[in-house]
Design a protein around this motif. Sequence first.
Motif, PDB file in Angstrom:
ATOM      1  N   SER A   1       0.838  -1.193   0.000  1.00  0.00           N
ATOM      2  CA  SER A   1       0.000   0.000   0.000  1.00  0.00           C
ATOM      3  C   SER A   1       0.874   1.245   0.000  1.00  0.00           C
ATOM      4  CB  SER A   1      -0.892   0.009   1.241  1.00  0.00           C
ATOM      5  OG  SER A   1      -1.713   1.143   1.227  1.00  0.00           O
TER       6      SER A   1
ATOM      7  N   ARG B   1      -5.460  -6.181 -11.817  1.00  0.00           N
ATOM      8  CA  ARG B   1      -4.451  -6.363 -10.777  1.00  0.00           C
ATOM      9  C   ARG B   1      -3.685  -5.073 -10.527  1.00  0.00           C
ATOM     10  NH1 ARG B   1      -3.469 -10.999 -13.753  1.00  0.00           N
ATOM     11  NH2 ARG B   1      -1.373 -10.369 -14.367  1.00  0.00           N
ATOM     12  N   LYS B   2      -3.309  -4.396 -11.609  1.00  0.00           N
ATOM     13  CA  LYS B   2      -2.542  -3.155 -11.433  1.00  0.00           C
ATOM     14  C   LYS B   2      -3.383  -2.074 -10.761  1.00  0.00           C
ATOM     15  CE  LYS B   2       1.114  -2.027 -13.082  1.00  0.00           C
ATOM     16  NZ  LYS B   2       2.416  -1.571 -13.599  1.00  0.00           N
TER      17      LYS B   2
ATOM     18  N   SER C   1      -3.537  -2.722  -7.172  1.00  0.00           N
ATOM     19  CA  SER C   1      -2.238  -2.605  -6.515  1.00  0.00           C
ATOM     20  C   SER C   1      -1.907  -1.169  -6.100  1.00  0.00           C
ATOM     21  CB  SER C   1      -1.135  -3.153  -7.413  1.00  0.00           C
ATOM     22  OG  SER C   1      -0.796  -2.208  -8.412  1.00  0.00           O
ATOM     23  N   TYR C   2      -2.642  -0.204  -6.641  1.00  0.00           N
ATOM     24  CA  TYR C   2      -2.436   1.170  -6.178  1.00  0.00           C
ATOM     25  C   TYR C   2      -2.811   1.324  -4.708  1.00  0.00           C
ATOM     26  CZ  TYR C   2      -1.675   3.265 -10.803  1.00  0.00           C
ATOM     27  OH  TYR C   2      -1.158   3.612 -12.028  1.00  0.00           O
TER      28      TYR C   2
ATOM     29  N   GLU D   1      -2.385  -4.828  -1.209  1.00  0.00           N
ATOM     30  CA  GLU D   1      -2.343  -6.212  -1.683  1.00  0.00           C
ATOM     31  C   GLU D   1      -3.563  -6.920  -1.146  1.00  0.00           C
ATOM     32  OE1 GLU D   1       1.447  -7.903  -0.665  1.00  0.00           O
ATOM     33  OE2 GLU D   1       2.487  -6.570  -2.058  1.00  0.00           O
TER      34      GLU D   1
ATOM     35  N   TYR E   1      -8.811 -13.506  -5.031  1.00  0.00           N
ATOM     36  CA  TYR E   1      -9.286 -12.499  -4.090  1.00  0.00           C
ATOM     37  C   TYR E   1     -10.466 -13.027  -3.285  1.00  0.00           C
ATOM     38  CZ  TYR E   1      -6.564  -9.435  -7.115  1.00  0.00           C
ATOM     39  OH  TYR E   1      -5.547  -8.872  -7.845  1.00  0.00           O
TER      40      TYR E   1
END
Lengths: 207, 207
Positions: B2, B51-52, B55-56, B59, B67
């Motif tokens: 994070s 996913r990207k 990921s900002y 996790e 997930y």
Amino acid sequence: MSNSSHHVPAIVIGRLPLYLRALTQLSSEGRRVTSSQELSEKLGFSSAQIRKDLSYFGEFGKQGTGYEIEYLEKSLREILQVHHLWDMVLVGAGDLGHALANYDGFESRGFRIVAVFDANPSKIGKQMAEWQVQPMEELDKTLRERNVNVAIIAVPAGAAQAVADELVEGGVRALLNYAPTTLSVPPKVKVYHIDPVAGLQSMTYYL
Amino acid sequence: MSNSSHHVPAIVIGRLPLYLRALTQLSSEGRRVTSSQELSEKLGFSSAQIRKDLSYFGEFGKQGTGYEIEYLEKSLREILQVHHLWDMVLVGAGDLGHALANYDGFESRGFRIVAVFDANPSKIGKQMAEWQVQPMEELDKTLRERNVNVAIIAVPAGAAQAVADELVEGGVRALLNYAPTTLSVPPKVKVYHIDPVAGLQSMTYYL
DNA sequence: CCATGTGAATACATTCACAGCA
DNA sequence: TGCTGTGAATGTATTCACATGG
């Protein structure tokens, strides 16, 4: 120079209706000429972006002067193919369907509802604006007879995919979807999705 | 990892509500785990993009597994700040305002209408869903008393800018605008614009 | 001069591809 | 093994900046 062999990015196409809307407004205020600078201020895009977007389709402006509003408006209408009216069907005669049936902003911008459908027997036969609500059984026949290419889906999320399938089966190639669910359609079919709550949620992130 | 010091692109924020919507749907179908692949198929974005995007913010997944739906849903609600309800005012009690007042999809997704306003004397005092339509004169008082940050504009184009100005003046920072006109607001105020006809026009280009 | 139209430069977004861990 | 998370590579979009011509 106009070059229709170029592929125009979808994001550019998405802005053209906004340019058109602004031009129509200027036109209604009696204005005759505008510039990328002025449109930039009205719309919040950069003037360079507006010029570049328009340049995908031709040279509409005059150097040192700007754009003749009426001519650019007409050109954009033709590019977007809204210089003639598209017949649409509306599926869903609930509150939202009612609001859409009574909306008077379609015709001036290239669209016209020709029939309204609902699955609910209690709705069928009722008058809604100028249309009598028809049962879903008559949908396919209407689509084919009137050669309808555009439809609005204003049904609950659970019914939306089935409705979309029927519309596509009947030849519809553009769907305006108000149901809060993703639709799965063949590649040739366009979907524009309206989800006000998604809009709200993307704003509250910043608050 | 994070990293809230990173600036998250607005386009990513715009997709989060769609991820959230899909997760809520999966959840309601009794599913407990999903993957970027499955979401990809449901939503039409690539799995790498999903996913990207996630990921900002941290996790959220487990390698080899995917997930946990409930956890990711809860996390997205918090990121978007829709884990609690936002009070909204609705301005405009016409057909569209009526449909919005009766829409039951707001609360489950983080929003609640607390008052409805209209300028038209013939509308004022009338009951609309659970609200009694109030005159515009009472707008500012309501905004301040209830500390309202979010508003829906469902008035004709010609009145929209004046309404927006009043709302901003009263402290509103997020506007859902249904009027077919661009609004000019201070930079701190977010506007999400809904224009069904613009959506239709960007589809007819391809037909 | 002024504002367009547009290559070149920059900035941004998406996809690739794989290390790493359950 | 299977799927995430992520740098690096690629692909798109926007902006810059100026030659061009009314």
